[in-house]
Design a protein around this motif. Structure first.
Motif, mmCIF file in Angstrom:
data_model
loop_
_atom_site.group_PDB
_atom_site.id
_atom_site.type_symbol
_atom_site.label_atom_id
_atom_site.label_comp_id
_atom_site.label_asym_id
_atom_site.label_seq_id
_atom_site.Cartn_x
_atom_site.Cartn_y
_atom_site.Cartn_z
ATOM 1 N N PHE A 50 0.856 -1.185 0.000
ATOM 2 C CA PHE A 50 0.000 0.000 0.000
ATOM 3 C C PHE A 50 0.887 1.227 0.000
ATOM 4 O O PHE A 50 2.023 1.176 0.465
ATOM 5 C CB PHE A 50 -0.874 0.056 1.266
ATOM 6 C CG PHE A 50 -1.716 -1.150 1.481
ATOM 7 C CD1 PHE A 50 -3.002 -1.208 0.968
ATOM 8 C CD2 PHE A 50 -1.231 -2.231 2.194
ATOM 9 C CE1 PHE A 50 -3.787 -2.335 1.168
ATOM 10 C CE2 PHE A 50 -2.007 -3.366 2.397
ATOM 11 C CZ PHE A 50 -3.292 -3.411 1.884
ATOM 12 N N SER A 51 0.331 2.327 -0.514
ATOM 13 C CA SER A 51 1.089 3.568 -0.518
ATOM 14 C C SER A 51 0.169 4.722 -0.133
ATOM 15 O O SER A 51 -1.000 4.753 -0.536
ATOM 16 C CB SER A 51 1.670 3.782 -1.916
ATOM 17 O OG SER A 51 2.328 5.013 -1.963
ATOM 18 N N TYR A 52 0.670 5.614 0.681
ATOM 19 C CA TYR A 52 -0.117 6.765 1.135
ATOM 20 C C TYR A 52 0.706 8.035 0.985
ATOM 21 O O TYR A 52 1.906 8.027 1.264
ATOM 22 C CB TYR A 52 -0.507 6.626 2.617
ATOM 23 C CG TYR A 52 -1.278 5.383 2.952
ATOM 24 C CD1 TYR A 52 -2.669 5.383 2.986
ATOM 25 C CD2 TYR A 52 -0.607 4.192 3.251
ATOM 26 C CE1 TYR A 52 -3.378 4.232 3.306
ATOM 27 C CE2 TYR A 52 -1.309 3.036 3.568
ATOM 28 C CZ TYR A 52 -2.696 3.060 3.593
ATOM 29 O OH TYR A 52 -3.395 1.917 3.920
#
Lengths: 118, 138
Positions: B3-5
């Protein structure tokens, strides 16, 4: 042995208003911690904790979420914002608005037998 | 799973989005709540650091069956003395950050306490990379 209190009882003792998470007021809390510094709250390991604070912003609700705190009492008549309610709702956090000063809030709860963490 | 934020410097309203997302995923994976708390507290402190000190940042999360790896990369002023920054009570946070309930010099030490492995690299004038690795089973 820690005595436990229903969240409903906490609100009654403080003559305070539950503004979010009404459906969870029969959940129990074992300890109370009071701080306006969220960094200190994030070092706690206790469970079933009520946080007493005068800091009314998103960080309070986020801190409660991360630290598994299921009830927050906002003292000194501070108002919870709609954005805070939205996040608290998502995480089943009870938010309570209390008119008392922090000193009085803590005094009432302590005298009633709510346990400190340390 | 990866995941990337994105994390915006100065935007306190969004601090915690990554930690909140990761918490939901770990709950679905039935990870022990005590371990989840350690992971999300460390990540949340990391997000607050980016918001408080950097211009912008990115959180990369990689979860496998045994461990979670989190890489927090920011573009910002960097940390001139990492040993000093790791000391409890040392802070360069602004008054605004303190008003948000942080800035007491506890972030990095609390991240260290809540991760199995922490690696910090930083270049003054460019930015900081904090890597956190924690086992998902006790």
């Amino acid at each position: 042995m820690a005595s436990s209190f229903k969240i409903r009882k906490i609100a009654e003792l403080l003559d305070a208003r539950v503004v979010c998470g009404e459906q969870f007021v029969d959940n129990e809390i074992n300890y109370a911690f009071a701080s306006d510094l969220m960094s200190d709250v994030l070092t706690l390991e206790s469970e079933q904790l009520v946080l007493i604070t005068g800091l009314t912003n998103m960080q309070t609700v986020r801190t409660a979420e991360m630290a598994d705190i299921n009830c927050v009492v906002f003292v000194r008549g501070k108002k919870v914002t709609p954005e805070m309610i939205e996040v608290a709702d998502e995480n089943n956090t009870v938010l309570i608005e209390c008119q008392y000063s922090m000193f009085r809030t803590i005094g009432v709860l302590f005298e009633s037998g709510v346990n400190p963490i340390y | 799973m990866e995941f990337s934020y994105e994390v915006e410097g100065g935007n306190f309203a969004k601090a915690g989005n990554a930690a909140s997302g990761v918490k939901k995923v770990l709950k679905q994976l039935n990870v022990d709540p005590k371990i989840i708390k350690r992971i999300v507290v460390a990540l949340y402190e990391g997000e607050v650091n980016v918001v408080a000190h950097a211009y912008k940042g990115n959180v990369l999360v990689d979860i496998d069956t045994n461990r979670i790896y989190i890489k927090i990369v920011d573009e910002g002023p960097g940390i001139p003395d990492i040993d000093l920054a790791m000391q409890v009570g040392y802070s360069t946070a602004s008054a605004m950050v303190r008003e948000m309930g942080f800035g007491a010099g506890m972030g990095l030490p609390n991240m260290k306490r809540n991760a199995d492995i922490i690696d910090i690299t930083s270049k003054v004038g460019e930015g900081t990379v904090v890597e956190l690795t924690t086992k998902l089973t006790s």
